[in-house]
Design an enzyme around this catalytic site. Structure first.
Site, PDB file in Angstrom:
ATOM      1  N   HIS A  28      -5.626  -5.313   6.976  1.00  0.00           N
ATOM      2  CA  HIS A  28      -6.133  -4.870   6.098  1.00  0.00           C
ATOM      3  C   HIS A  28      -7.912  -5.442   5.604  1.00  0.00           C
ATOM      4  O   HIS A  28      -8.028  -6.636   6.083  1.00  0.00           O
ATOM      5  CB  HIS A  28      -6.088  -3.893   5.051  1.00  0.00           C
ATOM      6  CG  HIS A  28      -4.492  -3.074   5.107  1.00  0.00           C
ATOM      7  ND1 HIS A  28      -3.197  -3.007   5.455  1.00  0.00           N
ATOM      8  CD2 HIS A  28      -5.393  -1.691   5.376  1.00  0.00           C
ATOM      9  CE1 HIS A  28      -3.029  -1.469   5.655  1.00  0.00           C
ATOM     10  NE2 HIS A  28      -4.268  -0.729   5.697  1.00  0.00           N
TER      11      HIS A  28
ATOM     12  N   GLY B 203       0.767  -1.628   0.020  1.00  0.00           N
ATOM     13  CA  GLY B 203      -0.201   0.124   0.278  1.00  0.00           C
ATOM     14  C   GLY B 203       0.829   0.987  -0.051  1.00  0.00           C
ATOM     15  O   GLY B 203       0.476   2.608  -0.862  1.00  0.00           O
ATOM     16  N   SER B 204       2.364   1.055   0.734  1.00  0.00           N
ATOM     17  CA  SER B 204       2.963   2.274   0.722  1.00  0.00           C
ATOM     18  C   SER B 204       3.418   2.518  -0.484  1.00  0.00           C
ATOM     19  O   SER B 204       3.722   3.821  -0.763  1.00  0.00           O
ATOM     20  CB  SER B 204       3.897   2.214   1.218  1.00  0.00           C
ATOM     21  OG  SER B 204       3.760   2.226   3.301  1.00  0.00           O
TER      22      SER B 204
ATOM     23  N   ASP C 119      -7.336   1.596   3.956  1.00  0.00           N
ATOM     24  CA  ASP C 119      -8.258   1.194   4.967  1.00  0.00           C
ATOM     25  C   ASP C 119      -9.724   1.121   4.784  1.00  0.00           C
ATOM     26  O   ASP C 119     -10.294   1.310   5.801  1.00  0.00           O
ATOM     27  CB  ASP C 119      -7.623   2.433   6.232  1.00  0.00           C
ATOM     28  CG  ASP C 119      -6.105   2.135   7.208  1.00  0.00           C
ATOM     29  OD1 ASP C 119      -5.527   1.176   6.319  1.00  0.00           O
ATOM     30  OD2 ASP C 119      -5.877   3.307   6.956  1.00  0.00           O
TER      31      ASP C 119
ATOM     32  N   SER D 243      -4.214  -1.255  -0.014  1.00  0.00           N
ATOM     33  CA  SER D 243      -3.101  -1.833   1.223  1.00  0.00           C
ATOM     34  C   SER D 243      -3.952  -3.409   1.219  1.00  0.00           C
ATOM     35  O   SER D 243      -4.974  -3.083   1.499  1.00  0.00           O
ATOM     36  CB  SER D 243      -2.830  -1.543   2.022  1.00  0.00           C
ATOM     37  OG  SER D 243      -1.577  -2.601   3.126  1.00  0.00           O
TER      38      SER D 243
ATOM     39  N   ASN E 115      10.779  -0.348  -9.818  1.00  0.00           N
ATOM     40  CA  ASN E 115      10.335  -1.911  -9.826  1.00  0.00           C
ATOM     41  C   ASN E 115       9.262  -2.279  -8.237  1.00  0.00           C
ATOM     42  O   ASN E 115       9.690  -1.834  -7.646  1.00  0.00           O
ATOM     43  CB  ASN E 115      11.041  -3.181  -9.418  1.00  0.00           C
ATOM     44  CG  ASN E 115      10.534  -4.166  -9.824  1.00  0.00           C
ATOM     45  OD1 ASN E 115       9.360  -4.164 -10.009  1.00  0.00           O
ATOM     46  ND2 ASN E 115      11.685  -5.309  -9.612  1.00  0.00           N
TER      47      ASN E 115
END
Length: 444
Positions: free
Chosen positions: A227, A89-90, A197, A222, A295
């Site tokens: 999650h 997710g980041s 979220d 994410s 990547n």
């Protein structure tokens, strides 16, 4: 063991054994009073494990068949045109933001020094890409008990350098998308919805109910274990804009100009006959780079798990809503001591957690310590106030790199007084009852 078997027969036999193994050794143990109650946990069965084994036997490892399947299924579920699977997710937030820095966007390209409106009461990787690129995050306050951006502050945050709004739907509760969308349209700003979220949450805008993450220009998800669904690690970026999708794919895949998938060559039929930049005519298009990319691909092993999880997502979301409603009804009698969360108007949240803010005279530190000691996991609202953290020390000392609108009064209140407990699908009513009782006693 596999003598006289075809490969297909051997694979079927292995998957049958994997299914039996999972059903025998991966059954969740029944809850016993006094057991630890986590804020989140993986919910899975033999479908995920068989998909994982199936992908492993192909040994493609990088993005492949299951990745394409997941991207198609996830886009269909959300009702968007394009979905790009990534490794977290980041990374999804990084990719979403960096796509808006592409020169292909002309005068709407975000450049170093441009401003992006966001909030400090959230997870750091919503704001991190803005800082790392050299753009300026502009922090506005949030409201309590919605815990989302105060839309009344958007106009005060606006400047001639503003290019975008990037914010999360806090713990599954949508922010006021109607107001934010109109603001962005009026001032020609990009809108990135950090939906990490809030997967499964919905919002009614212009009379139409849509999934959060699909109303702005770009949405992110994410798939980290706590999650709404999981791949272990993993994330997604989605959009309805063809050009943004092209840019997102480029940044994810090393920044290359070529759109061929892994293992695919010459999809366009012009691999060796065009000229790019100052490269010689006919330079291999697979090695032409239109962006400074990364990547960020996920593996097919992750995508295989995600395909099975996605089938369960509607049931997961339904159970989360049940758990939230159950907790709200049981904790309502504590409203003189705890502020209970409230859903945004026109929304149908996909709750990730149940937020509680201690009222005057109730000390969060003592309450949380008591609850944790009795086996119920709690969490803070992530950073609380992000600009108070050590990562901001140098910028704070120099007085540069970010801008704050107002006093962030509610953000500081959240940092001091707010915590949350879980509503994940594995919680039973018995577990919820025990959580409620422990909380009641902790705040008495």
């Amino acid at each position: 063991m596999f003598e006289n078997h075809t490969e297909a027969e051997a694979r079927a036999k292995i998957l049958h054994l994997v299914r039996e193994y999972c059903e025998t050794y991966h059954q969740r143990k029944p809850y016993q009073k006094g057991d630890k109650i986590p804020y989140a946990s993986r919910i899975y069965d033999s479908a995920e494990m068989c998909n994982l084994a199936d992908a492993a036997m192909e040994f493609w490892l990088t993005s492949g068949r299951y990745t394409e399947m997941f991207e198609e299924k996830f886009a269909e579920y959300l009702g968007v045109r394009y979905c790009t699977l990534v490794n977290s997710g980041s990374s999804a937030n990084l990719l979403a933001f960096m796509s808006l820095t592409s020169p292909l966007l002309g005068d709407r390209q975000i450049k170093p020094g441009d401003e992006v409106i966001t909030v400090a009461a959230g997870f750091p990787t919503t704001a991190a890409p803005i800082v790392q690129y050299g753009a300026v995050p502009v922090f506005i306050d949030v409201t309590i008990p919605q815990y989302n951006m105060d839309v009344e502050m958007l106009k005060d945050a606006l400047s001639e350098k503003t290019k975008a709004v990037m914010a999360a739907h806090t713990l599954g509760n949508p922010f006021d998308l109607q107001a934010v969308k109109r603001f962005c349209e009026k001032y020609h700003l990009w809108l990135i919805e950090d939906n990490c979220d809030a997967l499964g949450a919905k919002y009614v805008i212009d009379g139409q109910e849509k999934f959060t993450g699909t109303i702005g220009d770009i949405g992110t998800s994410s798939f980290y274990p706590p999650h709404h669904m999981t791949m272990g690690e993993g994330g997604a970026v989605y959009t309805n804009h063809p050009l943004l999708n092209q840019i997102i794919r480029s940044f994810r895949d090393w920044g290359r100009d070529c759109v061929c998938r892994s293992g695919q060559d010459n999809r366009c039929g012009h691999r060796f006959d065009k000229q790019y930049g100052e490269l010689p005519v006919g330079y291999d298009h697979k090695y032409v780079y239109s962006h400074f990319g990364y990547n960020l691909k996920a593996t097919d092993l992750q995508a295989a798990i995600g395909c099975a999880q996605l089938d369960k997502l509607p049931a997961f979301t339904k159970q989360r809503r049940h758990n939230y409603k159950y907790l709200y009804q049981k904790l309502a009698e504590l409203e003189d001591r705890l502020i209970l969360p409230a859903a945004c108007r026109n929304s149908k949240p996909g709750w990730f957690g149940f937020l509680l803010t201690c009222r005057s005279g109730i000390e969060r530190r003592k309450v949380v310590k008591e609850i944790e000691q009795r086996g119920v996991q709690t969490r803070m609202l992530f950073a609380g106030n992000l600009i108070k953290h050590p990562c901001f020390d140098q910028m704070r000392a120099a007085g540069t790199g970010y801008r704050v609108v107002g006093t962030l009064e509610h953000t500081d209140r959240i940092m001091k007084d707010t915590f949350w407990i879980g509503v994940y699908p594995g919680l039973t009513d018995e577990m919820l009852d025990d959580m409620v009782q422990i909380i009641k006693e902790a705040v008495s």
